[in-house]
Structure formats: structure tokens, C-alpha cells
Design a protein around this motif. Structure first.
Motif, PDB file in Angstrom:
ATOM      1  N   SER A 174      17.927 -14.620  16.126  1.00  0.00           N
ATOM      2  CA  SER A 174      17.306 -13.454  16.745  1.00  0.00           C
ATOM      3  C   SER A 174      18.127 -12.231  16.350  1.00  0.00           C
ATOM      4  CB  SER A 174      17.271 -13.599  18.270  1.00  0.00           C
ATOM      5  OG  SER A 174      16.780 -12.414  18.879  1.00  0.00           O
ATOM      6  N   PRO A 175      17.635 -11.415  15.417  1.00  0.00           N
ATOM      7  CA  PRO A 175      18.439 -10.276  14.948  1.00  0.00           C
ATOM      8  C   PRO A 175      18.792  -9.287  16.051  1.00  0.00           C
ATOM      9  CG  PRO A 175      16.573 -10.692  13.482  1.00  0.00           C
ATOM     10  CD  PRO A 175      16.372 -11.539  14.696  1.00  0.00           C
ATOM     11  N   GLN A 176      17.860  -9.061  16.976  1.00  0.00           N
ATOM     12  CA  GLN A 176      18.094  -8.054  18.018  1.00  0.00           C
ATOM     13  C   GLN A 176      19.212  -8.453  18.977  1.00  0.00           C
ATOM     14  OE1 GLN A 176      15.185  -9.470  17.321  1.00  0.00           O
ATOM     15  NE2 GLN A 176      13.652  -7.898  16.849  1.00  0.00           N
ATOM     16  N   THR A 177      19.403  -9.739  19.209  1.00  0.00           N
ATOM     17  CA  THR A 177      20.437 -10.205  20.134  1.00  0.00           C
ATOM     18  C   THR A 177      21.658 -10.760  19.416  1.00  0.00           C
ATOM     19  OG1 THR A 177      19.460 -12.425  20.270  1.00  0.00           O
ATOM     20  CG2 THR A 177      18.694 -10.788  21.860  1.00  0.00           C
ATOM     21  N   ARG A 178      21.610 -10.770  18.074  1.00  0.00           N
ATOM     22  CA  ARG A 178      22.674 -11.345  17.245  1.00  0.00           C
ATOM     23  C   ARG A 178      23.010 -12.772  17.687  1.00  0.00           C
ATOM     24  NH1 ARG A 178      28.879  -9.674  15.872  1.00  0.00           N
ATOM     25  NH2 ARG A 178      28.915 -10.591  13.784  1.00  0.00           N
ATOM     26  N   VAL A 179      21.964 -13.559  17.768  1.00  0.00           N
ATOM     27  CA  VAL A 179      22.086 -14.973  18.102  1.00  0.00           C
ATOM     28  C   VAL A 179      21.592 -15.799  16.921  1.00  0.00           C
ATOM     29  CG1 VAL A 179      21.032 -16.816  19.487  1.00  0.00           C
ATOM     30  CG2 VAL A 179      21.967 -14.793  20.614  1.00  0.00           C
ATOM     31  N   ALA A 180      22.333 -16.830  16.574  1.00  0.00           N
ATOM     32  CA  ALA A 180      21.932 -17.762  15.522  1.00  0.00           C
ATOM     33  C   ALA A 180      22.264 -19.171  15.974  1.00  0.00           C
ATOM     34  CB  ALA A 180      22.639 -17.434  14.207  1.00  0.00           C
ATOM     35  N   PHE A 181      21.463 -20.128  15.544  1.00  0.00           N
ATOM     36  CA  PHE A 181      21.626 -21.499  16.042  1.00  0.00           C
ATOM     37  C   PHE A 181      21.138 -22.471  14.974  1.00  0.00           C
ATOM     38  CE2 PHE A 181      20.594 -25.272  18.450  1.00  0.00           C
ATOM     39  CZ  PHE A 181      21.491 -25.293  19.498  1.00  0.00           C
ATOM     40  N   ALA A 182      21.959 -23.451  14.642  1.00  0.00           N
ATOM     41  CA  ALA A 182      21.569 -24.508  13.711  1.00  0.00           C
ATOM     42  C   ALA A 182      22.044 -25.847  14.258  1.00  0.00           C
ATOM     43  CB  ALA A 182      22.155 -24.259  12.322  1.00  0.00           C
ATOM     44  N   ALA A 183      21.196 -26.843  14.166  1.00  0.00           N
ATOM     45  CA  ALA A 183      21.530 -28.176  14.659  1.00  0.00           C
ATOM     46  C   ALA A 183      21.070 -29.211  13.643  1.00  0.00           C
ATOM     47  CB  ALA A 183      20.859 -28.426  16.002  1.00  0.00           C
ATOM     48  N   LEU A 184      21.914 -30.215  13.393  1.00  0.00           N
ATOM     49  CA  LEU A 184      21.616 -31.244  12.400  1.00  0.00           C
ATOM     50  C   LEU A 184      21.948 -32.617  12.960  1.00  0.00           C
ATOM     51  CD1 LEU A 184      23.644 -28.871  10.701  1.00  0.00           C
ATOM     52  CD2 LEU A 184      22.026 -29.719   9.009  1.00  0.00           C
ATOM     53  N   ALA A 185      21.104 -33.605  12.663  1.00  0.00           N
ATOM     54  CA  ALA A 185      21.329 -34.977  13.101  1.00  0.00           C
ATOM     55  C   ALA A 185      20.946 -35.931  11.976  1.00  0.00           C
ATOM     56  CB  ALA A 185      20.507 -35.288  14.349  1.00  0.00           C
ATOM     57  N   ASN A 186      21.679 -37.031  11.845  1.00  0.00           N
ATOM     58  CA  ASN A 186      21.367 -37.970  10.766  1.00  0.00           C
ATOM     59  C   ASN A 186      20.484 -39.110  11.266  1.00  0.00           C
ATOM     60  OD1 ASN A 186      23.483 -39.186  12.220  1.00  0.00           O
ATOM     61  ND2 ASN A 186      24.272 -40.242  10.407  1.00  0.00           N
TER      62      ASN A 186
END
Length: 373
Positions: A331-343
Motif C-alpha cells: 500500500s503506497p499511501q501507508t508505506r506497508v508491504a507484505f510478502a509470505a511464502l510457504a513450501n
């Protein structure tokens, strides 16, 4: 930094955090770990305003694995499409291609699809409005023997061109959104043709124009580099192979690399000075909304899905292969980034992706409250 959790068998499990990761992020990792039954490892990357977190739990395989960390490589499946969209924007910034270029510009006459109405353009491919089906004609038949392992492995570039000649779009270009691996995979092949002519490979082009300039050392399409083992219903899966259409799903990446690119998308003006101007322009251009879906209340940028909120937007995309599931959003306006990975392979319920989206949404909401307080 290490946190204690619970393993699937009930034994203690360590959550390994990169230096500087805030303690609150451990709770997010626990939540995601619970949504990924069958995975031996889950990795998380979070940006929340000035704070960032990189965490992983478990090992790269159930048997004979090594401890996972923020640099462990996971197959990212359709999340690869977001890198292909960024490559398109970079090549537009260079003047090598234009969004309204018809795909026929880059194809031999014998490979052009049977069109309905106006020509299919590169922008149509990047916004899932080309009218092309989800998969190329013939792939289901040729990939059936390896459907639960590597259905794309035997689908060659020649087979793709042959399939194009037989393709009848399901709708006139630009009139309907229809998710298509075929479309974005074809986009990657056409970008290679535009840059280097027939017979090229998207991997070196993507590395030269996008991955290397951003410092994404563990992101590539290579299947012969160290990575976690993927699992499908508890069974180890062979590494994902795509002989063609690699731009639709052949990528591998790590939590650290994904956070790097998400940070760049959130704040293109803050990328290192060494990043070329064409890529800086692409980081801005790739997030511009191109399609609005009023009924669903969503928009589409170049590949990225956008969920508009009252005071901010949520960009998101997910991916999966026969042994991996991943999600990325920002979210550019809130400067939030999130990434999640699972095998582990995507579940029918989509629990892991849904949990990751909800965590992104909650972080963005908290960011709004924090900004306004």
C-alpha cells in the motif's frame, strides 16, 4: 533473533528473524505458519512504515533440509507475472515497445491468432483483457501425464506458436477481464522477441533490466540453484520447469528480495541512485490503474490487482506451483508491504493466501490510524 513456536509434530520450532526485525512480526509468522499445513518452512517479509521484518521458520525440507532464513528461495509461480509487467514498463520507458503495440508486430504471420474484433495489444496481455483462454490449446493434453508435477515442462516454444495459430479468443480484446497464464506467458515471449529477436530467453533479459539493477540476488527463473523443497499433500515435488511462457510462472525468489522490490514499488523515488532511469519510470508506471471493475470494486494495473480503500489502495498478487504458495502486496499511501511464502501447494480453500491478504489489510489499516493520530 530467535522466537519459539510449535512444530507440526508438537516439538519446539524456532522462528529465525533477521537483525533488526521487530518482535511484533513473530505473531504474523505464527499466524501464517498455522495457515500452511504440510509446509516445512514459511517465510515472511514485512514493511510497516519505518519498521521492517524478515523472518522464517522451519527447514528447507522435512528430511535432510537446512534451517530456512530470509534468503531461502521459493518457487513463486504466478507472482512471476508482476516481474514480467515491470519488464514491460521498463521496455516502454526505453521506447522499445508501446502498450498499444499489436502482438502481430512480434509474431510470424503463421502464428497469429484468429482474432475477434480489434487487435490484441501488449497492454491487453498485461491486464488479462486479451480474450485468450487461461491455458494454450494443447497444453492440457500434452501436460496431462505430468499434471501433478511439471505440466509445462514439455510445452516448447514451437508448441506455443502452433497453439497461437489455433487460438480463438473467448472475447473481443479489451472487453472482458479473464485471467490468463497464456496471455502473460505470451507477453514475456514477445518482450524477448522485441529486445533480441526470435529464439531468446526471458531469464537473462529480466535479470539485465530488472533483477540485477534492483539487487535481487536470489530472484531468477533458474531451477538449478538452491531452493526449498516443495510439497503437495505431504509429498515432495520435483522442481518446477517451464520450457516456454516462463514469464507467467517460472520465477523463484526469497523473502528479502520480495521486500526489496515491494519497497521500490511503494517509494520509487527512494531507490538507490544507481538504478537506471528507465527502471525508475517503470516502478511508477507499473502501478498505474489501467482497468476498473465497478461491480467488483477493484482495478487492475500492469498485472497487479488493486483493491481501493477509502484512504489507501491495496496492491496484491499471489502465486503457486505444485509445491509452493506465495503472496505479495503493498500500500503506497501507508508505506506497508507484505510478502509470505510457504513450501506447500495452494489449498482448495486458499487459506494461506487469504490469511496473508488479511494481514496486509490489517497492517495498512493500522498504518492509517498511526498516520492520523
Amino acid at each position: 533473533m530467535r522466537f519459539r513456536g510449535r512444530r507440526r509434530e508438537g516439538r519446539p520450532e524456532e522462528f529465525v528473524a533477521a537483525p533488526g526485525s521487530p518482535a511484533w512480526a513473530a505473531g504474523l509468522l505464527r499466524s501464517l505458519r498455522g495457515a500452511a499445513p504440510g509446509a516445512s518452512t514459511v517465510a515472511l517479509a514485512v514493511r510497516h512504515g519505518p519498521e521492517r521484518a524478515l523472518l522464517a521458520t522451519g527447514e528447507t525440507a522435512w528430511r535432510g533440509g537446512t534451517p530456512a532464513d530470509a534468503d531461502t528461495r521459493f518457487e513463486i509461480g504466478s507472482l512471476t507475472k508482476t516481474f514480467t509487467g515491470l519488464l514491460l514498463a521498463e521496455m516502454v520507458a526505453r521506447g522499445e515497445v508501446a502498450y498499444d503495440d499489436p502482438i502481430s508486430r512480434f509474431l510470424p504471420r503463421t502464428a497469429r491468432p484468429q482474432l475477434r474484433g480489434s487487435p490484441i495489444t501488449l497492454l491487453h496481455l498485461a491486464t488479462h483483457t486479451s480474450g485468450l483462454p487461461r491455458l494454450p490449446p494443447g497444453l492440457l493434453r500434452s501436460g496431462a501425464p505430468a499434471w501433478f508435477s511439471n505440466p509445462y515442462a514439455g510445452f516448447s516454444p514451437d508448441a506455443l506458436l502452433g497453439a497461437l495459430a489455433r487460438t480463438r479468443p473467448r472475447a473481443a480484446p479489451g472487453t472482458r477481464v479473464r485471467y490468463s497464464n497464456y496471455g502473460v506467458g505470451l507477453l514475456g515471449e514477445l518482450l524477448v522477441r522485441a529486445a533480441h529477436g526470435p529464439g531468446g530467453d526471458i531469464a537473462p533479459l529480466l535479470a539485465e533490466r530488472v533483477l540485477d539493477p534492483l539487487g535481487l540476488a536470489r530472484t531468477s527463473c533458474a531451477a538449478d540453484q538452491p531452493q526449498a523443497t516443495g510439497y503437495w499433500h505431504g509429498r515432495a515435488r520435483p522442481r518446477w520447469q517451464m520450457a516456454t511462457m516462463a514469464g507467467a510462472g517460472a520465477g523463484r525468489s526469497s523473502a528479502r528480495d520480495l521486500l526489496t522490490v515491494l519497497d521500490a514499488l511503494c517509494a520509487p523515488g527512494a531507490v538507490p541512485p544507481a538504478v537506471p532511469g528507465t527502471l525508475r519510470a517503470a516502478l511508477l508506471d507499473v502501478t498505474v490503474p489501467r482497468i476498473a471493475l465497478p461491480t467488483a470494486g477493484t482495478r487492475i494495473a500492469l498485472v497487479w490487482n488493486i483493491r481501493p480503500r477509502p484512504s489507501h489502495d491495496l496492491y496484491h498478487h499471489s502465486g503457486g506451483t505444485r509445491g509452493f504458495t506465495c503472496f505479495a502486496g503493498f500500500s503506497p499511501q501507508t508505506r506497508v508491504a507484505f510478502a509470505a511464502l510457504a513450501n506447500t501447494s495452494p489449498s482448495l480453500s486458499g487459506g494461506f493466501i487469504q490469511r496473508a491478504y488479511l494481514e496486509l489489510w490489517a497492517l495498512a489499516q493500522h498504518g492509517i490510524v498511526h498516520r492520523e493520530s
